[in-house]
Design a protein around this motif. Structure first.
Motif, mmCIF file in Angstrom:
data_model
loop_
_atom_site.group_PDB
_atom_site.id
_atom_site.type_symbol
_atom_site.label_atom_id
_atom_site.label_comp_id
_atom_site.label_asym_id
_atom_site.label_seq_id
_atom_site.Cartn_x
_atom_site.Cartn_y
_atom_site.Cartn_z
ATOM 1 N N LEU A 1 25.861 -29.306 11.135
ATOM 2 C CA LEU A 1 24.894 -28.291 11.548
ATOM 3 C C LEU A 1 24.350 -28.563 12.944
ATOM 4 O O LEU A 1 24.104 -27.633 13.725
ATOM 5 C CB LEU A 1 23.746 -28.223 10.542
ATOM 6 N N GLN A 2 24.193 -29.827 13.288
ATOM 7 C CA GLN A 2 23.703 -30.136 14.638
ATOM 8 C C GLN A 2 24.788 -29.853 15.677
ATOM 9 O O GLN A 2 24.490 -29.406 16.792
ATOM 10 C CB GLN A 2 23.222 -31.586 14.720
ATOM 11 N N LEU A 3 26.053 -30.074 15.324
ATOM 12 C CA LEU A 3 27.155 -29.712 16.218
ATOM 13 C C LEU A 3 27.218 -28.196 16.399
ATOM 14 O O LEU A 3 27.507 -27.707 17.501
ATOM 15 C CB LEU A 3 28.483 -30.220 15.653
ATOM 16 N N VAL A 4 26.944 -27.460 15.335
ATOM 17 C CA VAL A 4 26.878 -25.997 15.434
ATOM 18 C C VAL A 4 25.849 -25.596 16.491
ATOM 19 O O VAL A 4 26.101 -24.739 17.349
ATOM 20 C CB VAL A 4 26.516 -25.370 14.073
ATOM 21 N N THR A 5 24.689 -26.234 16.445
ATOM 22 C CA THR A 5 23.626 -25.897 17.380
ATOM 23 C C THR A 5 24.028 -26.223 18.819
ATOM 24 O O THR A 5 23.731 -25.459 19.741
ATOM 25 C CB THR A 5 22.328 -26.635 17.016
ATOM 26 N N VAL A 6 24.692 -27.356 19.019
ATOM 27 C CA VAL A 6 25.136 -27.711 20.370
ATOM 28 C C VAL A 6 26.086 -26.653 20.914
ATOM 29 O O VAL A 6 25.928 -26.170 22.048
ATOM 30 C CB VAL A 6 25.814 -29.091 20.365
ATOM 31 N N LEU A 7 27.078 -26.247 20.127
ATOM 32 C CA LEU A 7 28.042 -25.247 20.585
ATOM 33 C C LEU A 7 27.401 -23.869 20.706
ATOM 34 O O LEU A 7 27.784 -23.074 21.573
ATOM 35 C CB LEU A 7 29.238 -25.194 19.639
#
Length: 258
Positions: free
Chosen positions: A73-79
């Motif tokens: 989910l944090q990678l989702v936010t970065v992208l």
């Protein structure tokens, strides 16, 4: 191709900012922009990438791999940060990207709350959570646009995929946008409030800091603790706070000198 952009080149001015976004995820998103700057990667590719990661996160929640889901989910936010920054820095902002981003996000949210239902068994809480998240994000988007003086009018979509996505957006989100803006204009007109009184910064900041970045951080923390139901409780508290926040804002507008 021109040299890699500065962080400021990809930012969109907003009347209030999401603190976690500004301090953590926006700089990380800029790092992704710099990585892909000289590649054929387009903003739409990043949208599809974070959509896929979001669906993988939902699958991880459903299967009990909470820490994996929290990290995804944090990678989702970065992208999610990177796609908008790349579009603005390259001047590739388009209706296609806007509609695709909104609709991919909605698909991911539906999958996440479906997974939360499977984990918690709380069908009502999961459905209400999905509705509250959709409402809060719609409020943030529309309130920020109104406060910035944006008219809401857009060019006609191009035939093909852009038109198809525009039609989906109109069905799913269009009525929300129209309803929120109509209520806002009606309330402001009835109270005779000027723009400075009607858009106090704390009010806008409240919704900005309930944005998608904050939502995924809270959900990630709940998952890291092995307590996904905590996130559903957080959304229930959020919906209880909305009438109070609006009441304070209306009181502020009434008390402000004309």
């Amino acid at each position: 191709m021109a040299e890699a952009p500065r962080l400021a080149d990809g930012l969109k001015p907003r009347p209030a900012e999401e603190v976690l976004n500004r301090l953590v995820f926006r700089p990380l998103g800029h790092g992704v922009v710099r990585l892909v700057w000289r590649t054929p990667v387009r903003p739409e590719h990043l949208v599809l990438a974070h959509g896929l990661l979001g669906l993988l996160a939902a699958g991880a929640i459903a299967s009990g791999r909470d820490l994996t889901a929290a990290l995804l989910l944090q990678l989702v936010t970065v992208l999610d940060n990177a796609d908008g920054q790349l579009a603005r820095a390259r001047r590739q902002v388009s209706l296609l990207g806007r509609f695709l981003d909104s609709e991919v996000d909605l698909l991911v949210h539906a999958a996440l709350f479906g997974a939360l239902y499977l984990r918690t068994g709380d069908a009502v809480g999961a459905f209400m959570g999905f509705a509250v998240l959709t409402l809060v994000l719609s409020l943030d988007f529309n309130l920020a646009a109104l406060a910035a003086g944006e008219s809401g009018s857009e060019p006609a979509p191009r035939p093909g995929l852009e038109t198809a996505l525009a039609r989906v957006y109109a069905v799913v989100f269009g009525w929300q946008d129209r309803a929120i803006r109509a209520v806002e204009r009606a309330l402001q007109g009835r109270l005779g409030a000027g723009d400075a009184d009607w858009w106090p910064r704390p009010f806008l900041a409240f919704f900005a800091n309930l944005g998608r970045t904050t939502q995924f951080v809270v959900l990630g923390l709940a998952l890291a603790l092995g307590r996904p139901e905590v996130y559903l409780g957080f959304l229930q508290l959020t919906v209880l706070a909305l009438p109070l926040v609006y009441a304070v804002r209306i009181w502020h507008a009434i008390r402000s000198p004309r």
